[in-house]
Design an enzyme around this catalytic site. Sequence first.
Site, PDB file in Angstrom:
ATOM      1  N   LYS A   1       5.208  -8.416 -18.685  1.00 35.71           N
ATOM      2  CA  LYS A   1       4.994  -9.278 -17.113  1.00 35.71           C
ATOM      3  C   LYS A   1       3.980 -10.647 -16.883  1.00 35.71           C
ATOM      4  O   LYS A   1       4.001 -11.579 -16.325  1.00 35.71           O
ATOM      5  CB  LYS A   1       4.402  -8.005 -16.079  1.00 35.71           C
ATOM      6  CG  LYS A   1       4.195  -8.430 -14.486  1.00 35.71           C
ATOM      7  CD  LYS A   1       5.882  -8.841 -14.235  1.00 35.71           C
ATOM      8  CE  LYS A   1       5.690  -9.234 -13.034  1.00 35.71           C
ATOM      9  NZ  LYS A   1       7.055 -10.495 -12.487  1.00 35.71           N
TER      10      LYS A   1
ATOM     11  N   ASN B   1      -0.110   0.202   6.063  1.00 34.94           N
ATOM     12  CA  ASN B   1      -0.001  -0.744   5.284  1.00 34.94           C
ATOM     13  C   ASN B   1       0.653  -2.081   6.610  1.00 34.94           C
ATOM     14  O   ASN B   1       1.206  -1.708   6.974  1.00 34.94           O
ATOM     15  CB  ASN B   1       1.034  -0.289   4.900  1.00 34.94           C
ATOM     16  CG  ASN B   1       2.018  -1.204   3.708  1.00 34.94           C
ATOM     17  OD1 ASN B   1       1.828  -2.819   3.048  1.00 34.94           O
ATOM     18  ND2 ASN B   1       2.800  -1.061   3.386  1.00 34.94           N
ATOM     19  N   GLY B   2       0.180  -3.332   5.571  1.00 30.65           N
ATOM     20  CA  GLY B   2       1.107  -5.114   6.205  1.00 30.65           C
ATOM     21  C   GLY B   2       0.164  -5.621   7.363  1.00 30.65           C
ATOM     22  O   GLY B   2      -1.769  -5.729   6.325  1.00 30.65           O
TER      23      GLY B   2
ATOM     24  N   TRP C   1      -3.428  -1.995  -1.682  1.00 34.31           N
ATOM     25  CA  TRP C   1      -2.995  -3.296  -2.426  1.00 34.31           C
ATOM     26  C   TRP C   1      -3.352  -4.016  -1.580  1.00 34.31           C
ATOM     27  O   TRP C   1      -3.372  -4.892  -0.612  1.00 34.31           O
ATOM     28  CB  TRP C   1      -1.663  -3.049  -2.126  1.00 34.31           C
ATOM     29  CG  TRP C   1      -0.822  -4.832  -2.953  1.00 34.31           C
ATOM     30  CD1 TRP C   1      -0.617  -6.301  -2.541  1.00 34.31           C
ATOM     31  CD2 TRP C   1      -0.644  -4.959  -4.331  1.00 34.31           C
ATOM     32  NE1 TRP C   1      -0.303  -7.244  -3.066  1.00 34.31           N
ATOM     33  CE2 TRP C   1      -0.486  -6.513  -4.481  1.00 34.31           C
ATOM     34  CE3 TRP C   1      -1.018  -4.573  -5.251  1.00 34.31           C
ATOM     35  CZ2 TRP C   1      -0.174  -7.393  -5.454  1.00 34.31           C
ATOM     36  CZ3 TRP C   1      -0.490  -5.646  -6.980  1.00 34.31           C
ATOM     37  CH2 TRP C   1      -0.153  -6.452  -6.378  1.00 34.31           C
TER      38      TRP C   1
ATOM     39  N   LYS D   1      15.972 -17.126 -15.755  1.00 35.90           N
ATOM     40  CA  LYS D   1      16.645 -15.905 -14.817  1.00 35.90           C
ATOM     41  C   LYS D   1      17.658 -15.526 -15.805  1.00 35.90           C
ATOM     42  O   LYS D   1      17.759 -14.448 -16.377  1.00 35.90           O
ATOM     43  CB  LYS D   1      17.101 -15.441 -13.267  1.00 35.90           C
ATOM     44  CG  LYS D   1      15.646 -15.774 -12.818  1.00 35.90           C
ATOM     45  CD  LYS D   1      15.347 -14.753 -12.024  1.00 35.90           C
ATOM     46  CE  LYS D   1      13.526 -14.404 -12.572  1.00 35.90           C
ATOM     47  NZ  LYS D   1      12.817 -15.844 -13.205  1.00 35.90           N
TER      48      LYS D   1
ATOM     49  N   GLU E   1      16.474 -15.045 -19.459  1.00 36.92           N
ATOM     50  CA  GLU E   1      15.660 -13.704 -20.147  1.00 36.92           C
ATOM     51  C   GLU E   1      16.132 -12.083 -19.831  1.00 36.92           C
ATOM     52  O   GLU E   1      14.878 -11.120 -20.213  1.00 36.92           O
ATOM     53  CB  GLU E   1      14.160 -14.282 -19.247  1.00 36.92           C
ATOM     54  CG  GLU E   1      14.212 -14.304 -17.470  1.00 36.92           C
ATOM     55  CD  GLU E   1      13.196 -14.329 -16.984  1.00 36.92           C
ATOM     56  OE1 GLU E   1      11.643 -13.717 -17.026  1.00 36.92           O
ATOM     57  OE2 GLU E   1      13.354 -14.624 -15.744  1.00 36.92           O
TER      58      GLU E   1
ATOM     59  N   CYS F   1       1.143  -1.357  -0.210  1.00 38.68           N
ATOM     60  CA  CYS F   1       0.204  -0.506   0.262  1.00 38.68           C
ATOM     61  C   CYS F   1       1.074   0.981   0.321  1.00 38.68           C
ATOM     62  O   CYS F   1       2.505   1.075   0.197  1.00 38.68           O
ATOM     63  CB  CYS F   1      -0.712   0.192   1.309  1.00 38.68           C
ATOM     64  SG  CYS F   1      -1.664  -1.161   1.404  1.00 38.68           S
TER      65      CYS F   1
ATOM     66  N   HIS G   1      23.205 -38.162 -20.701  1.00 44.13           N
ATOM     67  CA  HIS G   1      22.033 -38.502 -21.490  1.00 44.13           C
ATOM     68  C   HIS G   1      21.721 -38.140 -22.892  1.00 44.13           C
ATOM     69  O   HIS G   1      20.868 -37.093 -23.244  1.00 44.13           O
ATOM     70  CB  HIS G   1      20.616 -38.483 -20.986  1.00 44.13           C
ATOM     71  CG  HIS G   1      20.671 -39.855 -19.999  1.00 44.13           C
ATOM     72  ND1 HIS G   1      20.340 -40.630 -20.696  1.00 44.13           N
ATOM     73  CD2 HIS G   1      21.033 -39.646 -18.476  1.00 44.13           C
ATOM     74  CE1 HIS G   1      20.746 -41.903 -18.809  1.00 44.13           C
ATOM     75  NE2 HIS G   1      20.781 -41.141 -18.350  1.00 44.13           N
TER      76      HIS G   1
ATOM     77  N   ARG H   1       3.887   1.313  -6.715  1.00 39.61           N
ATOM     78  CA  ARG H   1       3.428  -0.030  -5.457  1.00 39.61           C
ATOM     79  C   ARG H   1       2.325  -0.559  -6.258  1.00 39.61           C
ATOM     80  O   ARG H   1       2.305  -1.725  -5.014  1.00 39.61           O
ATOM     81  CB  ARG H   1       3.397   0.899  -4.192  1.00 39.61           C
ATOM     82  CG  ARG H   1       4.805   1.674  -4.134  1.00 39.61           C
ATOM     83  CD  ARG H   1       4.264   2.859  -2.439  1.00 39.61           C
ATOM     84  NE  ARG H   1       4.698   1.549  -1.432  1.00 39.61           N
ATOM     85  CZ  ARG H   1       4.932   1.816  -0.567  1.00 39.61           C
ATOM     86  NH1 ARG H   1       6.325   1.690  -1.379  1.00 39.61           N
ATOM     87  NH2 ARG H   1       5.092   1.213   0.464  1.00 39.61           N
TER      88      ARG H   1
ATOM     89  N   GLU I   1      15.202 -22.959 -12.830  1.00 38.35           N
ATOM     90  CA  GLU I   1      14.641 -21.200 -12.293  1.00 38.35           C
ATOM     91  C   GLU I   1      15.795 -20.568 -12.694  1.00 38.35           C
ATOM     92  O   GLU I   1      15.835 -18.834 -13.179  1.00 38.35           O
ATOM     93  CB  GLU I   1      14.451 -20.848 -11.305  1.00 38.35           C
ATOM     94  CG  GLU I   1      13.725 -19.427 -11.050  1.00 38.35           C
ATOM     95  CD  GLU I   1      12.761 -18.997 -11.118  1.00 38.35           C
ATOM     96  OE1 GLU I   1      12.306 -19.463 -12.564  1.00 38.35           O
ATOM     97  OE2 GLU I   1      12.749 -17.710 -11.584  1.00 38.35           O
TER      98      GLU I   1
END
Length: 607
Positions: free
Chosen positions: A602, A101-102, A75, A487, A490, A2, A506, A27, A483
């Site tokens: 995104k 916020n939290g 948020w 990263k 990309e 937030c 293999h 944010r 992953e």
Amino acid sequence: MCGIIGYSGHRPAVPVIIEGLRRLEYRGYDSAGVAFVQNRELSIIRAPGKLRELEKKLECVNVSIATSGMGHTRWATHGLPNETNAHPHRDGDQRIAVVHNGIIENYLELRERLGAKGHTFVTQTDTETIPHLIAEGLKEQGDLFHALGWALAQLEGAYAVVVVSAEEPGVVYGARKSSPLVMGTGTGENFIASDIPAFLPYTRDVVFLEDGELVRIDANSWQVFDAATLAPVKKTVQHISWDVQAAQKGGFKHFMLKEIFEQPRVVADCLAGRVDRCSSAVRLPELDGMAIPERLHIVACGTSFHAGLWGKLLLETWAQVPVSVEIASEFRYRSPLVGGRDAVLAISQSGETADTLAGLRLMKERGVPVIGLCNVVGSSIAREADRVVYTQAGPEISVASTKAMCSQLTALAVLALHWGEARGVLGAETRARAVAELCSLPDLLDGALPAMRERAAELAREYSEAASFLYLGRGHCYPLALEGALKLKEISYIHAEGYAAGEMKHGPIALIDPRFPTFALALDDELLPKVVSNLQEVQARHGRILALTNEGARVTADDVWNIPRAWGPLAAFPALPALQLFAYEMADYLGKDVDQPRNLAKSVTVE
Ligand code: AGP
């Protein structure tokens, strides 16, 4: 996360507040609101959606007199993104307004206690508890300052709160515990905000607040207190030279780097209200009343798919639920054999990925229960799933997903513990150890990240000539190898392949030569001897090896990168940021557009 701004000064407050919220839009948010005091009356105006919706409502309101107030962009974490749940929230008499916020972990208990005293609530949010608690405190303490201190002492969890009240026109209070809050001091005006960009055009003189501090501002003065004792605290004013862009990244060069460094907080926020370190209790109320499936089918794309692969190992070990993990674009077109007492887990940070959403809809058509594991509240997958577990990672701005995966791993670990306990197949000792180790991760990561970044930068420069990389891992490190390769490719555009280390013979071993380095996940676990023998095969063919390992592990490589140990499969938590930072430093060193890599979106909302 937030966005919050409080203002007291010589200007009309509402325009300053709206502009401040606009500077916090990065944010991410799904509703907004303001509160201000004029003629000793407290006014609250809120709207779902973007700031322009709130501005439309404000056009009909005279706001010219108010010179103090506050604003919030929400948020959503508890409760859907609508006007009812938008901040500010108020007490029953509308004398006190609060933005927050939290996550207040004990809000249900507080609501019950306040309800018994006659307080009634109109929202689903944890935040609404706070103004009612302060109002209760006013009865006992007599003034707002002491009532606020009394109320804060009863909150468990994370908060950054700002409070205005008709009781004290022109005064704005703020307090923080684990969520960010900062004060800006100007000439004849003062500010409290989640982040510096909110007031940067008005002042560069900043007072950073610490956890457990309470601040009071009016137009001509400010004072910081210890929130527990209410004793004054001496603070220094710091002058900030950042521009707005840099300030929005919290001083980090890129959002990706900021989000990598948010991961300690992300683990804590994802665990909040779900695990109790003292009692080792684990709870996922979102799944209450839902039968535990005989078989779980995880469906996802990209990084979320890798998180699912990792989660499979925990769900099968701790909960003994058989799990299949499938790429959504394959799953949706192969008429999967799912039915009976199966369930589907759709993992998606954005909650809008077309293939994952299509897989969910296919299963809904067949009456198969679907759980969404999402970060964006109110997203399509979140809304259409039968149940949704939010990862509470806050908005992820950078296209390359980092903190979202960390939150997904955290949520998957909680799910495995929750189901394992419910099925009676997880020993109390293992559960207690897992909860304790999960709760220790934020501090472990906080302590490790700065040095990890330095080492990543060194190694990125050393390997910056590579045209291709092989990432190898076994067991729970295999999804991490996938992953790490994703990263790197990309954001740095260096080709990289993630492989199960046991698969090297293999095929991929044909590629090994001095110009084709191997990034090996060689963590000190029961599979390390097998990984070491794979690395010996690479060395025999003069392949260069960068080994991510732990101090004291018997690993020989051209470059050894030691990271902190973590218990069992939770070793993924220190390994993941290392992989992310290596890719980040490589891309930055090569001058790539780290936050907006070419060709990437995104959220892939089309097939
Ligand atoms: C990861 O860095 C990419 N941005 C991408 O693979 C992403 O994870 C994938 O598109 C899935 O997105 P989702 O989690 O929002 O469904």
